[in-house]
Scaffold this motif. Structure first.
Motif, PDB file in Angstrom:
ATOM      1  N   TYR A  72       0.817  -1.201   0.000  1.00 49.66           N
ATOM      2  CA  TYR A  72       0.000   0.000   0.000  1.00 49.66           C
ATOM      3  C   TYR A  72       0.862   1.268   0.000  1.00 49.66           C
ATOM      4  CZ  TYR A  72      -4.469  -2.391   0.672  1.00 49.66           C
ATOM      5  OH  TYR A  72      -5.591  -3.150   0.493  1.00 49.66           O
ATOM      6  N   VAL A  73       1.940   1.269   0.767  1.00 51.29           N
ATOM      7  CA  VAL A  73       2.845   2.431   0.798  1.00 51.29           C
ATOM      8  C   VAL A  73       3.440   2.678  -0.592  1.00 51.29           C
ATOM      9  CG1 VAL A  73       5.019   3.335   1.708  1.00 51.29           C
ATOM     10  CG2 VAL A  73       3.388   2.230   3.252  1.00 51.29           C
ATOM     11  N   PHE A  74       3.851   1.615  -1.253  1.00 50.59           N
ATOM     12  CA  PHE A  74       4.433   1.762  -2.607  1.00 50.59           C
ATOM     13  C   PHE A  74       3.397   2.341  -3.575  1.00 50.59           C
ATOM     14  CE2 PHE A  74       5.242   0.070  -6.866  1.00 50.59           C
ATOM     15  CZ  PHE A  74       6.517   0.561  -7.087  1.00 50.59           C
ATOM     16  N   LEU A  75       2.154   1.792  -3.507  1.00 47.48           N
ATOM     17  CA  LEU A  75       1.112   2.302  -4.404  1.00 47.48           C
ATOM     18  C   LEU A  75       0.801   3.760  -4.127  1.00 47.48           C
ATOM     19  CD1 LEU A  75      -1.401  -0.702  -4.461  1.00 47.48           C
ATOM     20  CD2 LEU A  75       0.214  -0.032  -6.257  1.00 47.48           C
ATOM     21  N   GLN A  76       0.765   4.135  -2.850  1.00 45.92           N
ATOM     22  CA  GLN A  76       0.434   5.516  -2.487  1.00 45.92           C
ATOM     23  C   GLN A  76       1.537   6.499  -2.882  1.00 45.92           C
ATOM     24  OE1 GLN A  76      -0.250   4.840   1.637  1.00 45.92           O
ATOM     25  NE2 GLN A  76      -2.246   3.851   1.303  1.00 45.92           N
ATOM     26  N   MET A  77       2.798   6.036  -2.838  1.00 40.96           N
ATOM     27  CA  MET A  77       3.900   6.926  -3.237  1.00 40.96           C
ATOM     28  C   MET A  77       3.975   7.081  -4.758  1.00 40.96           C
ATOM     29  SD  MET A  77       7.019   6.020  -0.613  1.00 40.96           S
ATOM     30  CE  MET A  77       8.050   7.322  -1.289  1.00 40.96           C
ATOM     31  N   THR A  78       3.635   6.044  -5.477  1.00 40.04           N
ATOM     32  CA  THR A  78       3.714   6.117  -6.946  1.00 40.04           C
ATOM     33  C   THR A  78       2.449   6.682  -7.564  1.00 40.04           C
ATOM     34  OG1 THR A  78       3.000   3.801  -7.055  1.00 40.04           O
ATOM     35  CG2 THR A  78       5.374   4.236  -7.141  1.00 40.04           C
ATOM     36  N   ASP A  79       1.334   6.575  -6.839  1.00 43.06           N
ATOM     37  CA  ASP A  79       0.074   7.125  -7.345  1.00 43.06           C
ATOM     38  C   ASP A  79      -0.782   7.556  -6.160  1.00 43.06           C
ATOM     39  OD1 ASP A  79      -2.221   7.867  -8.595  1.00 43.06           O
ATOM     40  OD2 ASP A  79      -2.704   5.878  -9.403  1.00 43.06           O
ATOM     41  N   PRO A  80      -0.816   8.858  -5.833  1.00 44.82           N
ATOM     42  CA  PRO A  80      -1.575   9.343  -4.666  1.00 44.82           C
ATOM     43  C   PRO A  80      -3.052   8.979  -4.710  1.00 44.82           C
ATOM     44  CG  PRO A  80      -0.098  11.038  -5.479  1.00 44.82           C
ATOM     45  CD  PRO A  80      -0.077   9.942  -6.491  1.00 44.82           C
ATOM     46  N   GLY A  81      -3.565   8.593  -5.866  1.00 43.53           N
ATOM     47  CA  GLY A  81      -4.962   8.166  -5.956  1.00 43.53           C
ATOM     48  C   GLY A  81      -5.251   6.926  -5.145  1.00 43.53           C
ATOM     49  N   LEU A 109       8.090  11.988  -7.730  1.00 43.26           N
ATOM     50  CA  LEU A 109       7.674  11.626  -9.086  1.00 43.26           C
ATOM     51  C   LEU A 109       7.580  12.849  -9.994  1.00 43.26           C
ATOM     52  CD1 LEU A 109       5.015   8.846  -8.417  1.00 43.26           C
ATOM     53  CD2 LEU A 109       7.346   8.602  -9.267  1.00 43.26           C
ATOM     54  N   SER A 110       7.179  13.995  -9.444  1.00 44.90           N
ATOM     55  CA  SER A 110       7.157  15.233 -10.250  1.00 44.90           C
ATOM     56  C   SER A 110       8.567  15.584 -10.708  1.00 44.90           C
ATOM     57  CB  SER A 110       6.563  16.386  -9.445  1.00 44.90           C
ATOM     58  OG  SER A 110       5.228  16.124  -9.119  1.00 44.90           O
ATOM     59  N   ALA A 111       9.528  15.459  -9.760  1.00 43.14           N
ATOM     60  CA  ALA A 111      10.921  15.727 -10.122  1.00 43.14           C
ATOM     61  C   ALA A 111      11.409  14.727 -11.161  1.00 43.14           C
ATOM     62  CB  ALA A 111      11.796  15.671  -8.870  1.00 43.14           C
ATOM     63  N   LEU A 112      10.985  13.453 -11.003  1.00 44.49           N
ATOM     64  CA  LEU A 112      11.408  12.418 -11.950  1.00 44.49           C
ATOM     65  C   LEU A 112      10.817  12.662 -13.335  1.00 44.49           C
ATOM     66  CD1 LEU A 112      13.021   9.795 -12.193  1.00 44.49           C
ATOM     67  CD2 LEU A 112      10.945   8.537 -11.619  1.00 44.49           C
ATOM     68  N   ILE A 113       9.541  13.041 -13.366  1.00 47.62           N
ATOM     69  CA  ILE A 113       8.899  13.341 -14.656  1.00 47.62           C
ATOM     70  C   ILE A 113       9.566  14.541 -15.327  1.00 47.62           C
ATOM     71  CG2 ILE A 113       6.761  14.184 -15.712  1.00 47.62           C
ATOM     72  CD1 ILE A 113       5.255  12.469 -13.597  1.00 47.62           C
ATOM     73  N   ALA A 114       9.859  15.582 -14.507  1.00 43.86           N
ATOM     74  CA  ALA A 114      10.546  16.760 -15.056  1.00 43.86           C
ATOM     75  C   ALA A 114      11.911  16.380 -15.608  1.00 43.86           C
ATOM     76  CB  ALA A 114      10.690  17.825 -13.978  1.00 43.86           C
ATOM     77  N   PHE A 115      12.603  15.507 -14.875  1.00 41.14           N
ATOM     78  CA  PHE A 115      13.922  15.054 -15.328  1.00 41.14           C
ATOM     79  C   PHE A 115      13.811  14.276 -16.639  1.00 41.14           C
ATOM     80  CE2 PHE A 115      16.585  11.213 -15.468  1.00 41.14           C
ATOM     81  CZ  PHE A 115      17.810  11.797 -15.734  1.00 41.14           C
ATOM     82  N   ILE A 116      12.864  13.342 -16.709  1.00 42.12           N
ATOM     83  CA  ILE A 116      12.691  12.542 -17.931  1.00 42.12           C
ATOM     84  C   ILE A 116      12.325  13.437 -19.108  1.00 42.12           C
ATOM     85  CG2 ILE A 116      11.250  10.773 -19.008  1.00 42.12           C
ATOM     86  CD1 ILE A 116      11.057   9.430 -16.256  1.00 42.12           C
ATOM     87  N   THR A 117      11.439  14.409 -18.868  1.00 41.77           N
ATOM     88  CA  THR A 117      11.036  15.337 -19.939  1.00 41.77           C
ATOM     89  C   THR A 117      12.237  16.131 -20.448  1.00 41.77           C
ATOM     90  OG1 THR A 117       8.843  15.556 -18.953  1.00 41.77           O
ATOM     91  CG2 THR A 117       9.511  17.251 -20.534  1.00 41.77           C
ATOM     92  N   THR A 118      13.037  16.629 -19.498  1.00 40.82           N
ATOM     93  CA  THR A 118      14.225  17.409 -19.883  1.00 40.82           C
ATOM     94  C   THR A 118      15.204  16.559 -20.668  1.00 40.82           C
ATOM     95  OG1 THR A 118      13.986  18.785 -17.903  1.00 40.82           O
ATOM     96  CG2 THR A 118      16.124  18.810 -19.011  1.00 40.82           C
ATOM     97  N   GLU A 119      15.446  15.354 -20.177  1.00 44.00           N
ATOM     98  CA  GLU A 119      16.388  14.475 -20.870  1.00 44.00           C
ATOM     99  C   GLU A 119      15.870  14.082 -22.250  1.00 44.00           C
ATOM    100  OE1 GLU A 119      19.548  13.478 -19.926  1.00 44.00           O
ATOM    101  OE2 GLU A 119      19.174  15.123 -18.538  1.00 44.00           O
TER     102      GLU A 119
END
Length: 655
Positions: A72-81, A109-119
């Protein structure tokens, strides 16, 4: 002594900066570590709450084991829904970990998405720049970018049509998207040739490795300035070209073994390159060649059309060919052993000789210079295939005369034109140069020419050649030749220069029509932009040189066959052999006459000349049939000639 002034915090920050400077991988690794640490921490807090408070979550039929808590912790960290999964009755303090997991997950995850987008953007940008490695072999490399690149590409595409696969790689500081757009708009069909553009430094050893320059078959270095650039800009262009050559020398370490063709705009810089003592490096003097072509064209009408075919990869062109089986055959009989092709000279350890002695006996290791349709059509036969008929011949010559030549406007090619003309004209020939407000530098140049060459007289007329009344006062059709440059030395636009040329032609046509009588004056002009050729075909002009196109043809041919430079050096100078169009009445007495082309080859040999083809006077204004010029005609084909027609010959002089 050890320096202790840095605190642990300073050192830690410095180490972190070093780590982050490694690029995208360090950022990704940092985010991953933060995620794992946060995940373990939140799972630990949840374990403390569950076991510390003694929650028996099984009674709510929601969570059956602690592994479910971890999941549950993993799911909540990867998807707050997934935070709603802890909304069961009695969750209590567990919801603290739910909020923490969702909140931390959003940040990481926002930082990771921003990083992936930039790369990803960087990756796409890298692709747009063409910054990846080039895995081609036996490719042609063009270093630099200018308006002549398209012409070079067109010639290379024609040259590669007989190959299954060919590649041209362009390395330039120009943006890749700009180069690609320009090529796609102007070159509709590349056939078997792939064109790869890439952005980079044309004097970088790293870039040379990236474009696999070791496996290239030739390199063309383009000038970075235009033909109408200032002296300072041309100097900068030469510096860039020389830097590229020096970088190539450093890259290949010992010696450059592949052809390197460089556009060098100043004489002194070409001398520097010659000091490198490497025959594979060819410093091309564009305007010297154009000036010599202009002189020969002024003497022989239709010559530009001939050169346009010979220098191009379209129709017939120059090749080098060897066959040991011809040993002992006389050079004069060699044309009769080829179904396609006209031998022009020999090339061996002693150098190149055009028009060798007719009785010269071929050696096994001799290489011939031959005009042929394609290298695949050159096929030597040990047995003679053609035999010319017996023909009577009386040697006739043209009379050498003085000439009066009018030059409208000015361009650097004009100086070369006047200097080269001294070798061809009789004493007493006159050049009148009309130019608006000539500079002191130009006046000095022309005065020096006038003093240096005693056979000719050069005059400056300070008038605007773009005014009709000024042209009328000059009585232009009293001159044997009018050369239109129509360019102010201070004008930097090629299209503006060509526009002036067209305006001058229109004014000359008006003067001619008002006179009422057909004029014998030969009008010659120069076009800087090949895109204006169709407009030129609509005017009353005997000959014109398309400067950009001629230069690009020469660049492309040298990159494919560097030995051809010796051929150019010979035919573009007064000494030695040159190409002329000579009136057919020098060879025959009665007209019209019908003969096989092999008979024309034979009759030209009687004048120590080599016949390349014919020009029909009646077709000289028809661009759709090459202005009446036919080269390398099948030897058994019938040719009907009128008295006004010409033979295209390789000869010692124009007489």
């Amino acid at each position: 002594m050890k320096n202790n002034k840095y605190t642990f915090k300073n050192k830690l920050r410095y180490r972190f900066e070093l780590f982050m400077n490694k690029g995208g991988s360090s950022i990704f690794l940092s985010l991953l570590v933060i995620f794992i640490v946060a995940f373990i921490l939140i799972v630990g807090i949840r374990a403390l709450i569950v076991f510390g408070f003694g929650y028996n979550t099984a009674e709510y039929n929601t969570i059956n084991s602690f592994w479910d808590h971890i999941w549950y912790v993993f799911l909540q960290m990867t998807d707050p829904g997934n935070m709603f999964q802890d909304s069961f009755q009695g969750a209590g303090w567990i919801r603290i970990t739910t909020v923490l997991g969702g909140f931390v997950g959003i940040i990481i995850l926002s930082a990771l998405i921003a990083f992936i987008t930039t790369e990803l953007e960087k990756l796409l940008y890298k692709f747009r720049k063409g910054a990846g490695p080039v895995l081609e072999e036996n490719h042609t490399i063009i270093l630099g970018w200018n308006h002549r690149v398209l012409g070079v590409l067109e010639e290379l595409i024609m040259a590669n049509e007989s190959e299954k696969k060919a590649t041209v790689v362009i390395l330039s500081s120009e943006d890749k998207e700009v180069m690609d757009d320009h090529i796609q708009k102007n070159i509709t069909e590349t056939y078997t040739t792939t064109i790869f553009t890439t952005n980079g430094n044309t004097a970088s050893l790293n870039e040379f490795s990236r474009i696999n320059i070791n496996a290239a078959k030739s390199i063309i270095i383009m000038a970075s300035s235009g033909d109408m650039a200032s002296k300072h800009e041309k100097t900068d262009s030469d510096i860039k070209a020389i830097k590229s050559i020096l970088a190539l020398n450093a890259y290949f370490k010992k010696k450059i073994e592949i052809p390197v063709i460089a556009e060098i705009l100043h004489d002194e810089n070409r001398d520097l390159i010659k000091m490198m003592n490497n025959d594979n490096i060819i410093a091309l003097d564009n305007w010297d060649i154009m000036g010599k072509l202009l002189v020969q064209t002024s003497l022989t009408g239709g010559l530009q059309v001939v050169y346009n075919e010979i220098l191009s990869f379209d129709l017939s062109e120059i090749y080098f060919y060897n066959n040991p089986k011809w040993e002992g055959i006389k050079f004069k009989n060699l044309p009769y052993h080829f179904p396609d092709g006209i031998p022009l000279g020999i090339n061996n350890s002693n150098g190149m000789t055009l028009r060798p002695e007719k009785d010269y006996k071929m050696l096994a290791d001799d290489e011939i210079v031959i005009l042929a349709e394609d290298d695949s059509t050159i096929d030597f036969s040990v047995n003679q295939i053609y035999k010319p008929k017996e023909q009577s011949f009386n040697l006739k010559r043209l009379d050498k005369v003085t000439k009066k030549i009018l030059i409208l406007g000015w361009h650097s090619i004009g100086e070369i034109f006047i200097r080269e003309s001294d070798e061809y004209l009789l004493k007493g020939s006159v050049f009148d140069v009309i130019i608006n407000n000539p500079t002191e530098e130009l006046r000095q140049i022309i005065e020096e020419i006038d003093v240096e060459y005693q056979n000719i007289k050069v005059n400056i007329i300070d008038k605007n050649p773009m005014l009709l009344e000024n042209l009328k006062e000059l009585k232009p059709f009293s001159y044997e030749t009018i050369l239109i440059l129509a360019t102010d030395v201070r004008e930097m636009s090629e299209d503006r220069a060509d526009s002036n040329t067209f305006l001058a032609l229109l004014m000359l046509q008006k003067i001619e029509s008002e006179d009422g009588n057909p004029q014998q004056t030969k009008i010659i002009t120069q076009i800087l932009n090949s895109a204006n050729q169709q407009l030129m075909n609509q005017t009353r002009v005997n000959d014109f040189l398309i400067s950009n196109r001629m230069i690009t043809m020469i660049l492309a041919q040298l990159s494919e066959e560097p030995n051809i430079k010796a051929f150019y050096d010979d035919i573009f100078q007064e000494d030695g052999s040159e190409i002329y169009l000579k009136p057919i009445h020098l060879y025959y007495d009665k007209f019209p006459i019908e003969v096989n082309f092999v008979d024309l080859i034979d009759i030209a040999q009687k004048r120590d000349e080599i016949c390349l083809g014919v020009r029909h006077k009646k077709d000289e204004n028809k661009p759709d049939i090459n202005f009446g010029v036919y080269l390398n005609i099948p030897k058994d084909e019938k040719v009907i000639l009128e008295k006004e027609d010409f033979l295209v010959v390789l000869s010692e002089d124009e007489l």
